[in-house]
Design a protein around this motif. Structure first.
Motif, short mmCIF file in Angstrom:
data_model
loop_
_atom_site.label_atom_id
_atom_site.label_comp_id
_atom_site.label_asym_id
_atom_site.label_seq_id
_atom_site.Cartn_x
_atom_site.Cartn_y
_atom_site.Cartn_z
N SER A 165 -0.08 -5.34 -1.97
CA SER A 165 -0.69 -4.55 -1.77
C SER A 165 -0.41 -4.38 -0.51
O SER A 165 0.23 -4.59 0.18
N GLY A 166 0.25 -2.40 -0.10
CA GLY A 166 -0.02 -1.67 0.92
C GLY A 166 -0.47 -0.23 1.01
O GLY A 166 -0.70 -0.13 -0.13
N PHE B 17 -0.31 1.61 -2.64
CA PHE B 17 0.58 0.89 -3.42
C PHE B 17 0.02 -0.40 -3.85
O PHE B 17 -0.84 -0.98 -2.91
N ASP B 18 0.58 -0.34 -4.93
CA ASP B 18 -0.42 -1.85 -5.58
C ASP B 18 0.35 -2.67 -7.07
O ASP B 18 0.97 -1.64 -7.59
N THR C 12 3.88 -11.40 4.94
CA THR C 12 3.30 -9.90 5.57
C THR C 12 4.45 -9.25 6.07
O THR C 12 5.72 -9.37 6.36
N LEU C 13 4.74 -8.13 4.75
CA LEU C 13 5.65 -6.81 5.35
C LEU C 13 6.12 -5.62 5.83
O LEU C 13 4.44 -5.04 6.24
N GLN C 14 6.50 -5.08 6.70
CA GLN C 14 6.54 -4.77 7.70
C GLN C 14 8.14 -3.63 7.09
O GLN C 14 9.15 -4.13 8.20
N ALA C 15 8.03 -2.32 7.60
CA ALA C 15 9.35 -1.47 7.01
C ALA C 15 9.14 0.21 7.14
O ALA C 15 7.90 0.11 7.52
N GLY D 26 2.53 -4.27 4.16
CA GLY D 26 2.40 -4.38 3.18
C GLY D 26 2.15 -6.39 3.00
O GLY D 26 2.44 -6.52 3.72
N ASN D 27 0.49 -6.53 1.98
CA ASN D 27 1.06 -7.59 1.76
C ASN D 27 0.85 -8.54 0.28
O ASN D 27 0.25 -7.56 -0.52
#
Length: 221
Positions: A188-189, A165-166, A75-78, A200-201
């Motif tokens: 995706s995100g 986005f993908d 899991t992305l967090q920015a 994003g995941n």
């Protein structure tokens, strides 16, 4: 009868001079000297010492480590760390190129994939059509030591005006115990354009559901 008998061999009664002439008439290859004997013996000794030629059959080789395949989920967090820089593409009305830097965190059940996150994306965008294509780099580091754990390239498609986005990540995972691994993942995100927050995941369908899309890019910006 002296000299040679009927079988061509020198008879016992041949004169010394005749025997000398017979010896001189022998072909050069039939004359064996002490030097030749010594060289031949030396070569044989060297061949024995060197042993047999190396075995070239690689079928017996054993891999240094067993090959494993396992799932990767991150899991992305920015958040955007600077306002995007933009430039129009010359001779291409309605198309711009953006550079967007982000920083945040990456979390995963796999400790190799967690840490401080930085991203830099280069977005080719057609705002009037709401679609685009991005390339860039994703880096995950150990926040305590600064050691780089993951470095991957991204290739993604932008839809919904670049808010969605993908794409795909492909790169390397570094671990001091497990060594080097390869990462390939779909992800995706979603981005809130202002203030520029990204979620994003990677390798998962939540929290942002994937969306299949396609974009054709012609020319160079």
């Amino acid at each position: 009868m002296s000299g040679f008998n009927h079988r061509g061999r020198t008879s016992a009664g041949a004169s010394p001079a005749h025997r000398e002439r017979t010896t001189l008439m022998l072909p050069r290859s039939a004359v064996v000297t002490p030097v030749m004997i010594a060289v031949t013996a030396l070569g044989a000794s060297a061949a024995v010492a060197a042993g047999p030629p190396p075995h070239t059959d690689q079928s017996h080789r054993v891999s240094a480590a067993p090959v494993t395949l396992g799932p990767a989920a991150i899991t992305l967090q920015a958040t955007r760390t600077a306002y995007p820089t933009s430039a129009p593409c010359a001779g291409s009305p309605g198309v711009i190129q953006l550079t967007v830097p982000l920083a945040g965190t990456a979390t995963s059940a796999d400790a190799r994939l967690t840490g401080a996150l930085t991203m830099e994306t280069h977005v080719l965008l057609a705002p009037g059509k709401g679609i685009g294509r991005s390339t860039g780099t994703v880096v995950i580091k150990d926040p305590a030591t600064g050691r780089e754990k993951v470095r991957a390239q991204l290739l993604q498609l932008e839809t919904q005006g670049a808010a969605k986005f993908d794409g795909m990540l492909f790169g390397e995972v570094y671990d001091p115990v497990a060594g080097l691994s390869r990462l390939t993942a779909l992800y995706s995100g979603h981005v809130d354009i202002d203030p520029g927050f990204l979620v994003g995941n990677v390798g998962a369908d939540t929290p942002v559901a994937p969306h299949d899309s396609g974009v054709i890019v012609s020319g160079i910006c």
